[in-house]
Design a protein around this motif. Structure first.
Motif, mmCIF file in Angstrom:
data_model
loop_
_atom_site.group_PDB
_atom_site.id
_atom_site.type_symbol
_atom_site.label_atom_id
_atom_site.label_comp_id
_atom_site.label_asym_id
_atom_site.label_seq_id
_atom_site.Cartn_x
_atom_site.Cartn_y
_atom_site.Cartn_z
ATOM 1 N N UNK A 1 -1.436 1.103 -6.945
ATOM 2 C CA UNK A 1 -2.441 -0.190 -6.922
ATOM 3 C C UNK A 1 -3.074 -0.463 -5.822
ATOM 4 N N UNK A 2 -3.430 0.770 -5.316
ATOM 5 C CA UNK A 2 -4.349 0.556 -4.003
ATOM 6 C C UNK A 2 -5.723 0.138 -4.271
ATOM 7 N N UNK A 3 -6.241 0.826 -5.092
ATOM 8 C CA UNK A 3 -7.710 0.276 -5.729
ATOM 9 C C UNK A 3 -7.696 -1.154 -5.910
ATOM 10 N N UNK A 4 -6.848 -1.982 -6.535
ATOM 11 C CA UNK A 4 -7.293 -3.174 -6.894
ATOM 12 C C UNK A 4 -6.916 -4.139 -5.548
ATOM 13 N N UNK B 1 -2.653 6.279 6.189
ATOM 14 C CA UNK B 1 -1.283 5.894 5.852
ATOM 15 C C UNK B 1 -0.516 7.321 5.588
ATOM 16 N N UNK B 2 -1.093 8.275 5.024
ATOM 17 C CA UNK B 2 -0.172 9.281 4.564
ATOM 18 C C UNK B 2 0.166 10.265 6.013
ATOM 19 N N UNK C 1 0.763 -1.158 0.002
ATOM 20 C CA UNK C 1 0.061 -0.018 -0.067
ATOM 21 C C UNK C 1 1.078 1.314 0.077
ATOM 22 N N UNK C 2 1.995 1.307 0.792
ATOM 23 C CA UNK C 2 2.828 2.505 0.958
ATOM 24 C C UNK C 2 3.691 2.786 -0.336
ATOM 25 N N UNK C 3 4.394 1.591 -0.893
ATOM 26 C CA UNK C 3 5.144 1.731 -1.815
ATOM 27 C C UNK C 3 4.439 1.646 -3.268
ATOM 28 N N UNK C 4 3.236 1.376 -3.426
ATOM 29 C CA UNK C 4 2.653 1.557 -4.839
ATOM 30 C C UNK C 4 1.173 2.064 -4.552
ATOM 31 N N UNK C 5 1.181 3.402 -4.293
ATOM 32 C CA UNK C 5 -0.197 3.957 -4.269
ATOM 33 C C UNK C 5 -0.976 3.775 -5.231
#
Length: 407
Positions: A276-279, A374-375, A270-274
């Motif tokens: 791709x959060x939707x999928x 997260x942010x 989640x943190x490294x690849x925002x």
């Protein structure tokens, strides 16, 4: 042919299985449902309350077919007692959950404008503002903090209240009623008191709105009643479940955040690849056991054969979206959380005419919650061992009771 045979060939009906409403810890999948899924695509169950038994469909394609088939009626459920999870069952006129076509479309039209994609886009800045106020307070006071109490409970309630048009000074009372209604504790009397309080308040609110250009749900309902498109009992029955919907977001987001906090690889993703959060959120929505047992039944209006079994006219039928979301024919290795799963046609928000009215709203809130936490709270992690997180008991919607976190 005896009562216990189901086809002209004399095939016996499956045995009736007792399905208690279990208080399960964490995100554990219901073991009774898992057993029923292994027994076959169509089984029979008896739930803790109500009368008799009901068919249960667990396969993905069967669930989709039944929920799209007008021969399975929700309206008929209001005219009889069926086996059920809830100790209290008093459907109200106008409830979308118990409407068949064409009434369903007529009723849904009255509130549809408040839940469109466009309406959610307009709502998003205000929702972010409300969420920022909560997280600002959490960050100011500092860790540790129970994120259920401080954010995940007040935020969905505030957003739903904003969409519905609940005045700020009445939101806590409305929340107290909705929380009691979804609980299985306190018995019928407590639930009845909560329903009388909530639905009485809704009636007064709708009457007070009348003709207006406002776009909140109670104003839309007041205007629809004034135009004669729906009557007041229908308007009240429409509003109640929508108002209660905020509770589901709290519980679903609680489970989602718990999974991220207890599975470091998912949190890191989640943190490294925002982007791709939707999928990944879709995969978590597919996987989390968001409710206890099953939801609402349907009644077969005529004899229908399915998997060689004869569902007779008048038989109650349940579908399990939880089971459909774990169907290996649709979701390979279904018990594994796969961040790259594609396609992911999960049924968490339902299917067919009764697809969740507030699905776009729920998804919007979930995205905002995860992104903002997260942010704004770097290094977010549990402040206690996972086994010390308390989970809700005696409730139809599963989720953590608290989520002590530090950062």
């Amino acid at each position: 042919m005896t009562e216990e045979t189901t086809t002209l060939t004399g095939r016996a009906r499956p045995p009736v299985r007792q399905w208690p409403s279990l208080d399960l810890e964490g995100t554990r999948f219901d073991p009774v449902l898992a057993d029923l899924m292994r027994e076959g695509p169509l089984t029979r169950v008896q739930l803790p309350f109500g009368e008799g038994w009901a068919w249960l469909a667990t396969r993905y394609e069967d669930v989709r077919a039944i929920t799209n088939d007008p021969r399975f009626s929700r309206a008929e459920v209001t005219r009889r007692q069926v086996t059920r999870v809830a100790p209290h069952f008093k459907p109200r006129p106008g409830s979308l959950a118990f409407a068949d076509q064409p009434d369903h479309n007529r009723l849904r039209k009255a509130v549809a404008g408040a839940f469109t994609v466009g309406a959610m886009k307009r709502l998003r800045p205000r929702a972010q503002e409300m969420l920022d106020e909560l997280v600002d307070d959490v960050a100011r006071i500092g860790p540790p903090a129970d994120l259920i109490e401080r954010v995940l409970e007040p935020f969905p309630i505030a957003v739903v209240s904003e969409v519905m048009g609940v005045p700020a000074d009445e939101r806590e009372q409305v929340h107290a009623w909705t929380r009691q209604i979804i609980s299985t504790s306190g018995g019928t009397e407590a639930a009845d008191r909560a329903k009388q309080g909530l639905y009485g308040w809704i009636a007064e609110t709708i009457r007070a709105r009348g003709i207006t250009d406002d776009e909140d749900v109670y104003s839309l309902l007041g205007a629809a009643v004034a135009r004669g498109e729906i009557d007041e009992p229908e308007a009240i029955g429409l509003a109640g479940p929508l108002q209660i919907g905020g509770e589901a977001v709290t519980h679903n987001c609680g489970q989602t955040l718990y999974l991220l906090l207890t599975r470091p690889q998912l949190m890191q993703r989640m943190r490294d690849r925002p982007e791709t959060r939707g999928p990944l959120l879709d995969e978590l929505l597919r996987w989390i056991p968001h409710r206890s047992s099953v939801g609402l039944a349907r009644i077969a209006l005529e004899d229908i054969e399915l998997h060689g079994m004869l569902i007779r006219a008048g038989d109650p039928v349940y579908v399990s979206y939880l089971a459909a979301n774990r169907d290996p024919d649709v979701f390979p290795d279904p018990d594994r959380i796969d961040p790259d799963r594609a396609p992911n046609p999960h049924l968490t928000f339902g299917n067919g005419p009764h697809y969740c009215t507030g699905a776009v709203l729920a998804r919007t809130q979930t995205e905002l919650l995860i992104d903002t936490l997260l942010e704004r709270l770097p290094g977010l992690r549990l402040a206690v061992p996972p086994e010390q997180v308390a989970w809700r008991r005696e409730t139809m919607l599963r989720g953590p009771l608290d989520l002590p976190c530090t950062w």
